[in-house]
Scaffold this motif. Structure first.
Motif, PDB file in Angstrom:
ATOM      1  N   VAL A   1      57.821  30.918  24.431  1.00 33.99           N
ATOM      2  CA  VAL A   1      59.164  31.362  24.246  1.00 33.99           C
ATOM      3  C   VAL A   1      59.455  31.102  22.610  1.00 33.99           C
ATOM      4  O   VAL A   1      60.146  32.065  22.132  1.00 33.99           O
ATOM      5  CB  VAL A   1      60.154  30.303  24.978  1.00 33.99           C
ATOM      6  CG1 VAL A   1      61.505  30.457  24.617  1.00 33.99           C
ATOM      7  CG2 VAL A   1      59.842  30.723  26.476  1.00 33.99           C
ATOM      8  N   SER A   2      58.957  30.301  21.960  1.00 30.99           N
ATOM      9  CA  SER A   2      59.098  30.055  20.592  1.00 30.99           C
ATOM     10  C   SER A   2      58.791  31.299  19.738  1.00 30.99           C
ATOM     11  O   SER A   2      59.466  31.811  18.936  1.00 30.99           O
ATOM     12  CB  SER A   2      58.382  28.730  19.952  1.00 30.99           C
ATOM     13  OG  SER A   2      59.136  27.436  20.342  1.00 30.99           O
ATOM     14  N   PHE A   3      57.543  32.107  20.146  1.00 30.30           N
ATOM     15  CA  PHE A   3      56.905  33.031  19.678  1.00 30.30           C
ATOM     16  C   PHE A   3      58.078  34.168  19.834  1.00 30.30           C
ATOM     17  O   PHE A   3      58.237  35.258  18.746  1.00 30.30           O
ATOM     18  CB  PHE A   3      55.565  33.528  20.171  1.00 30.30           C
ATOM     19  CG  PHE A   3      55.166  34.775  19.791  1.00 30.30           C
ATOM     20  CD1 PHE A   3      54.333  34.754  18.385  1.00 30.30           C
ATOM     21  CD2 PHE A   3      55.048  35.723  20.660  1.00 30.30           C
ATOM     22  CE1 PHE A   3      53.953  35.982  18.160  1.00 30.30           C
ATOM     23  CE2 PHE A   3      54.575  37.059  20.359  1.00 30.30           C
ATOM     24  CZ  PHE A   3      53.871  37.263  19.156  1.00 30.30           C
TER      25      PHE A   3
ATOM     26  N   SER B   1      51.259  26.738  26.970  1.00 30.48           N
ATOM     27  CA  SER B   1      52.617  26.049  26.734  1.00 30.48           C
ATOM     28  C   SER B   1      53.647  27.271  26.654  1.00 30.48           C
ATOM     29  O   SER B   1      53.521  28.132  25.782  1.00 30.48           O
ATOM     30  CB  SER B   1      52.659  25.514  25.257  1.00 30.48           C
ATOM     31  OG  SER B   1      53.860  25.144  24.894  1.00 30.48           O
ATOM     32  N   TYR B   2      54.442  27.080  27.782  1.00 35.61           N
ATOM     33  CA  TYR B   2      55.668  27.947  27.623  1.00 35.61           C
ATOM     34  C   TYR B   2      56.563  27.607  26.566  1.00 35.61           C
ATOM     35  O   TYR B   2      57.126  28.788  26.035  1.00 35.61           O
ATOM     36  CB  TYR B   2      56.459  27.770  28.864  1.00 35.61           C
ATOM     37  CG  TYR B   2      55.702  28.119  30.254  1.00 35.61           C
ATOM     38  CD1 TYR B   2      55.774  29.376  30.656  1.00 35.61           C
ATOM     39  CD2 TYR B   2      55.179  27.137  30.970  1.00 35.61           C
ATOM     40  CE1 TYR B   2      55.055  29.913  31.909  1.00 35.61           C
ATOM     41  CE2 TYR B   2      54.556  27.745  32.355  1.00 35.61           C
ATOM     42  CZ  TYR B   2      54.611  28.862  32.552  1.00 35.61           C
ATOM     43  OH  TYR B   2      53.639  29.536  33.977  1.00 35.61           O
ATOM     44  N   LYS B   3      56.793  26.557  26.040  1.00 36.36           N
ATOM     45  CA  LYS B   3      57.464  26.412  24.721  1.00 36.36           C
ATOM     46  C   LYS B   3      56.877  27.216  23.832  1.00 36.36           C
ATOM     47  O   LYS B   3      57.781  27.861  23.011  1.00 36.36           O
ATOM     48  CB  LYS B   3      57.422  24.957  24.409  1.00 36.36           C
ATOM     49  CG  LYS B   3      58.067  24.620  23.186  1.00 36.36           C
ATOM     50  CD  LYS B   3      57.901  23.015  22.686  1.00 36.36           C
ATOM     51  CE  LYS B   3      58.278  22.825  21.485  1.00 36.36           C
ATOM     52  NZ  LYS B   3      57.402  23.297  20.465  1.00 36.36           N
TER      53      LYS B   3
ATOM     54  N   LEU C   1      68.733  34.068  27.936  1.00 37.52           N
ATOM     55  CA  LEU C   1      67.481  33.280  28.229  1.00 37.52           C
ATOM     56  C   LEU C   1      67.991  31.770  28.334  1.00 37.52           C
ATOM     57  O   LEU C   1      67.693  31.227  29.263  1.00 37.52           O
ATOM     58  CB  LEU C   1      66.715  33.346  26.876  1.00 37.52           C
ATOM     59  CG  LEU C   1      65.235  32.707  27.245  1.00 37.52           C
ATOM     60  CD1 LEU C   1      64.363  33.147  28.118  1.00 37.52           C
ATOM     61  CD2 LEU C   1      64.541  32.812  25.725  1.00 37.52           C
ATOM     62  N   GLU C   2      68.987  31.242  27.494  1.00 37.28           N
ATOM     63  CA  GLU C   2      69.338  29.882  27.525  1.00 37.28           C
ATOM     64  C   GLU C   2      70.252  29.732  29.180  1.00 37.28           C
ATOM     65  O   GLU C   2      70.192  28.914  29.838  1.00 37.28           O
ATOM     66  CB  GLU C   2      70.344  29.565  26.497  1.00 37.28           C
ATOM     67  CG  GLU C   2      69.735  29.344  25.329  1.00 37.28           C
ATOM     68  CD  GLU C   2      70.786  29.017  24.142  1.00 37.28           C
ATOM     69  OE1 GLU C   2      72.019  29.602  24.130  1.00 37.28           O
ATOM     70  OE2 GLU C   2      70.300  28.595  23.027  1.00 37.28           O
ATOM     71  N   ALA C   3      70.918  30.939  29.547  1.00 38.27           N
ATOM     72  CA  ALA C   3      71.708  30.901  30.694  1.00 38.27           C
ATOM     73  C   ALA C   3      70.554  31.089  31.812  1.00 38.27           C
ATOM     74  O   ALA C   3      70.626  30.160  32.988  1.00 38.27           O
ATOM     75  CB  ALA C   3      72.426  32.093  30.778  1.00 38.27           C
ATOM     76  N   LEU C   4      69.522  31.718  31.707  1.00 38.68           N
ATOM     77  CA  LEU C   4      68.585  31.739  32.867  1.00 38.68           C
ATOM     78  C   LEU C   4      68.018  30.204  32.945  1.00 38.68           C
ATOM     79  O   LEU C   4      67.777  29.825  34.133  1.00 38.68           O
ATOM     80  CB  LEU C   4      67.667  32.982  32.550  1.00 38.68           C
ATOM     81  CG  LEU C   4      66.412  33.154  33.295  1.00 38.68           C
ATOM     82  CD1 LEU C   4      66.774  33.443  34.635  1.00 38.68           C
ATOM     83  CD2 LEU C   4      65.397  34.254  32.820  1.00 38.68           C
TER      84      LEU C   4
ATOM     85  N   GLU D   1      61.063  33.762  17.745  1.00 40.08           N
ATOM     86  CA  GLU D   1      60.932  33.674  16.173  1.00 40.08           C
ATOM     87  C   GLU D   1      60.321  35.214  15.851  1.00 40.08           C
ATOM     88  O   GLU D   1      60.781  35.762  14.681  1.00 40.08           O
ATOM     89  CB  GLU D   1      59.824  32.573  15.673  1.00 40.08           C
ATOM     90  CG  GLU D   1      60.507  31.140  15.921  1.00 40.08           C
ATOM     91  CD  GLU D   1      59.669  30.030  15.694  1.00 40.08           C
ATOM     92  OE1 GLU D   1      58.488  30.457  14.793  1.00 40.08           O
ATOM     93  OE2 GLU D   1      59.895  28.980  15.958  1.00 40.08           O
ATOM     94  N   LYS D   2      59.235  35.527  16.536  1.00 43.64           N
ATOM     95  CA  LYS D   2      58.796  36.915  16.053  1.00 43.64           C
ATOM     96  C   LYS D   2      59.227  38.299  16.369  1.00 43.64           C
ATOM     97  O   LYS D   2      58.819  39.131  15.908  1.00 43.64           O
ATOM     98  CB  LYS D   2      57.072  36.663  16.429  1.00 43.64           C
ATOM     99  CG  LYS D   2      56.533  35.336  15.872  1.00 43.64           C
ATOM    100  CD  LYS D   2      56.481  35.286  14.202  1.00 43.64           C
ATOM    101  CE  LYS D   2      55.825  34.036  14.003  1.00 43.64           C
ATOM    102  NZ  LYS D   2      55.881  34.108  12.568  1.00 43.64           N
ATOM    103  N   GLN D   3      59.951  37.856  17.521  1.00 40.35           N
ATOM    104  CA  GLN D   3      60.287  39.455  18.287  1.00 40.35           C
ATOM    105  C   GLN D   3      61.821  39.806  17.963  1.00 40.35           C
ATOM    106  O   GLN D   3      62.344  40.661  18.599  1.00 40.35           O
ATOM    107  CB  GLN D   3      60.138  39.493  19.749  1.00 40.35           C
ATOM    108  CG  GLN D   3      58.612  38.978  20.117  1.00 40.35           C
ATOM    109  CD  GLN D   3      57.812  40.252  19.603  1.00 40.35           C
ATOM    110  OE1 GLN D   3      57.815  41.174  19.625  1.00 40.35           O
ATOM    111  NE2 GLN D   3      56.622  39.656  18.847  1.00 40.35           N
ATOM    112  N   ASP D   4      62.309  39.191  16.853  1.00 43.06           N
ATOM    113  CA  ASP D   4      63.664  39.561  16.462  1.00 43.06           C
ATOM    114  C   ASP D   4      64.753  39.653  17.588  1.00 43.06           C
ATOM    115  O   ASP D   4      65.332  40.451  17.999  1.00 43.06           O
ATOM    116  CB  ASP D   4      63.739  40.878  15.649  1.00 43.06           C
ATOM    117  CG  ASP D   4      62.977  40.555  14.291  1.00 43.06           C
ATOM    118  OD1 ASP D   4      63.134  39.647  13.650  1.00 43.06           O
ATOM    119  OD2 ASP D   4      62.556  41.775  14.075  1.00 43.06           O
TER     120      ASP D   4
END
Length: 125
Positions: free
Chosen positions: A96-98, A91-93, A113-116, A101-104
């Motif tokens: 990306v969530s990881f 799951s790409y979702k 990322l949203e623009a991409l 959330e986890k990588q500050d």
């Protein structure tokens, strides 16, 4: 082409091979930071990479010149697919969530990322 997983030592050698494109064992060693490994150590790793069909060689005089048989991009795809499959249930979702959330990730990183994603969506329309 089937890509096989690489050890850390093999990946380190491949990073050099992708950068140089063609190299002897001595030239590979020259690119490794101190402390330098023994010639035989690097030669063994190179032979393993050749057995895995990750690199090939041509003979020039008494030397073997090694070259990559797979591109860095192909290995990156393999590695990301493996991480996606093994850790994120394909799951790409989840991936990306990881990362978010986890990588500050900063607000700027998230906006980029949203623009991409928007750009990629337009290209698929």
């Amino acid at each position: 082409m089937i890509i096989k997983p690489l050890t850390q030592a093999e990946e380190n050698i491949m990073q050099i091979m992708w950068r140089l494109n063609r190299a002897t064992v001595k030239e590979i060693i020259d690119e490794i930071p101190l402390p330098k490994p023994a010639y035989n150590t690097v030669s063994t790793v190179v032979r393993v990479l050749e057995k895995k069909k990750i690199i090939g060689h041509v003979s020039e005089g008494n030397s073997h010149i090694y070259y990559p048989l797979i591109s860095e991009a192909d290995y990156m795809h393999y590695s990301v697919d493996k991480v996606l499959r093994d850790y994120f249930k394909n799951s790409y979702k989840n991936l990306v969530s990881f990362l978010v959330e986890k990588q500050d990730m900063s607000s700027k990183d998230i906006a980029e990322l949203e623009a991409l994603i928007k750009t990629l969506k337009k290209g698929k329309s």
